[in-house]
Design an enzyme around this catalytic site. Structure first.
Site, PDB file in Angstrom:
ATOM      1  N   SER A  21       0.819  -1.206   0.000  1.00  0.00           N
ATOM      2  CA  SER A  21       0.000   0.000   0.000  1.00  0.00           C
ATOM      3  C   SER A  21       0.862   1.268   0.000  1.00  0.00           C
ATOM      4  O   SER A  21       1.651   1.477  -0.909  1.00  0.00           O
ATOM      5  CB  SER A  21      -0.955  -0.047   1.202  1.00  0.00           C
ATOM      6  OG  SER A  21      -1.986   0.898   1.081  1.00  0.00           O
ATOM      7  N   ASP A  78      -6.175  -4.268  -1.626  1.00  0.00           N
ATOM      8  CA  ASP A  78      -5.045  -3.828  -0.805  1.00  0.00           C
ATOM      9  C   ASP A  78      -4.270  -5.003  -0.218  1.00  0.00           C
ATOM     10  O   ASP A  78      -4.838  -5.916   0.382  1.00  0.00           O
ATOM     11  CB  ASP A  78      -5.602  -2.963   0.337  1.00  0.00           C
ATOM     12  CG  ASP A  78      -4.534  -2.175   1.064  1.00  0.00           C
ATOM     13  OD1 ASP A  78      -3.524  -2.771   1.455  1.00  0.00           O
ATOM     14  OD2 ASP A  78      -4.721  -0.953   1.239  1.00  0.00           O
TER      15      ASP A  78
END
Length: 295
Positions: free
Chosen positions: A38, A184
């Site tokens: 991320s 994610d």
């Protein structure tokens, strides 16, 4: 001295990683291989692209973060639009502007696909929800029938940044696996230190990890009083449980813990003052750590 590095995810909290990088540069340490999830994937990619901490700060400072949030336009009222996007598109924001922004910044350094990077210099974590597994990019792309040499680095980072329900997932279409929903990387591994240092993979160089959390024994307990609290605790537990089992006393001595609690993951309206506070926190904590780090 050359080292390998791991940057954790943490959304907007990632500004603290810039401060950590400043301290690392001042110590004269250079990264040979990097991994990130991320926000950590964004910083890691910029470092591999040749950006310094000062240049990364300028990039982030000149960018209106809210401009990266691209809502879908429909004829429906705004409230209904959000519910429509959540139900059918699985996210409030498309994520296309984020990918284009990353593409532009990497292109300035001549980076388009993983073919433009030295082998294993950058590895990015994403979560394949369709097949229920961690994705290590670009390593796992051949399993999907996709060549890393043709795969966009910006798209890989976007996949790693696709926070569930916030950004729309990436639909990865491949000749071998069909269509996969990818979100994610923090859902399954927010701090992939295991890529460099595990029982089955001994480290080649010193490995330094930068984690946007306090140590486990210093972390506050989750207080669950309603369904929203439950969801938050559920996501936080998923995000950290896999990596927490890997972080032992053996690894803790190589991890910089940055206790960033005053900012939300998705606080894209962050003030200049808060940005600087985060950067300073990251630098101070890292300087203190490096004074006693024996790599």
């Amino acid at each position: 001295m050359y080292i390998d590095g791991v940057f954790s995810g943490g959304g907007i909290k990632g500004f603290a990683l810039i401060g950590a990088l400043q301290a690392i540069e001042e110590r004269g340490l250079l990264f040979r291989q990097l991994a990130g999830t991320s926000a950590g994937a964004v910083i890691a990619a910029f470092i591999v692209a040749g950006y310094t901490s000062h240049e990364i700060f300028n990039i982030m400072n000149e960018t209106e973060l809210e401009d990266l949030l691209d809502e879908r336009r429909t004829f429906l009222p705004s409230g209904l639009t959000k519910w429509f996007c959540l139900y059918w598109r699985l996210g409030l924001y498309k994520g296309e502007k984020l990918e284009k922004w990353l593409e532009c910044k990497l292109k300035e350094r001549g980076i388009h696909t993983f073919a433009d990077l030295p082998h294993h210099s950058l590895r990015i974590i994403a979560s394949d929800l369709t097949n229920g597994k961690i994705m290590v990019l670009p390593d796992d792309l051949p399993q999907y029938g996709i060549s890393p040499h043709t795969f966009s680095v910006a798209k890989a980072i976007r996949m790693s940044c696709s926070l569930p329900y916030f950004f729309e997932p990436v639909k990865l279409k491949s000749p071998k696996a069909g269509a996969s929903i990818v979100v994610d990387g923090g859902v399954l591994s927010n701090f992939p230190m295991w890529l460099f240092d595990s029982d089955t993979r001994p480290k080649v160089r010193p490995v330094l990890g930068i984690k946007l959390n306090p140590k486990e024994e210093e972390r506050e307990k989750n207080h669950i009083k309603n369904a929203i609290d439950l969801f938050g605790a559920l996501f936080e537990t998923m995000k950290d449980a896999h990596d927490a089992r890997h972080i032992s006393t053996r690894h803790e001595k190589n991890i910089i813990f940055l206790p960033v609690n005053q900012v939300l993951l998705t606080e894209f309206q962050l003030s200049e003052e808060k940005k600087l506070e985060l950067i300073e926190l990251g630098k101070e904590q890292t300087c203190r750590f490096l004074e006693q780090w024996s790599c």
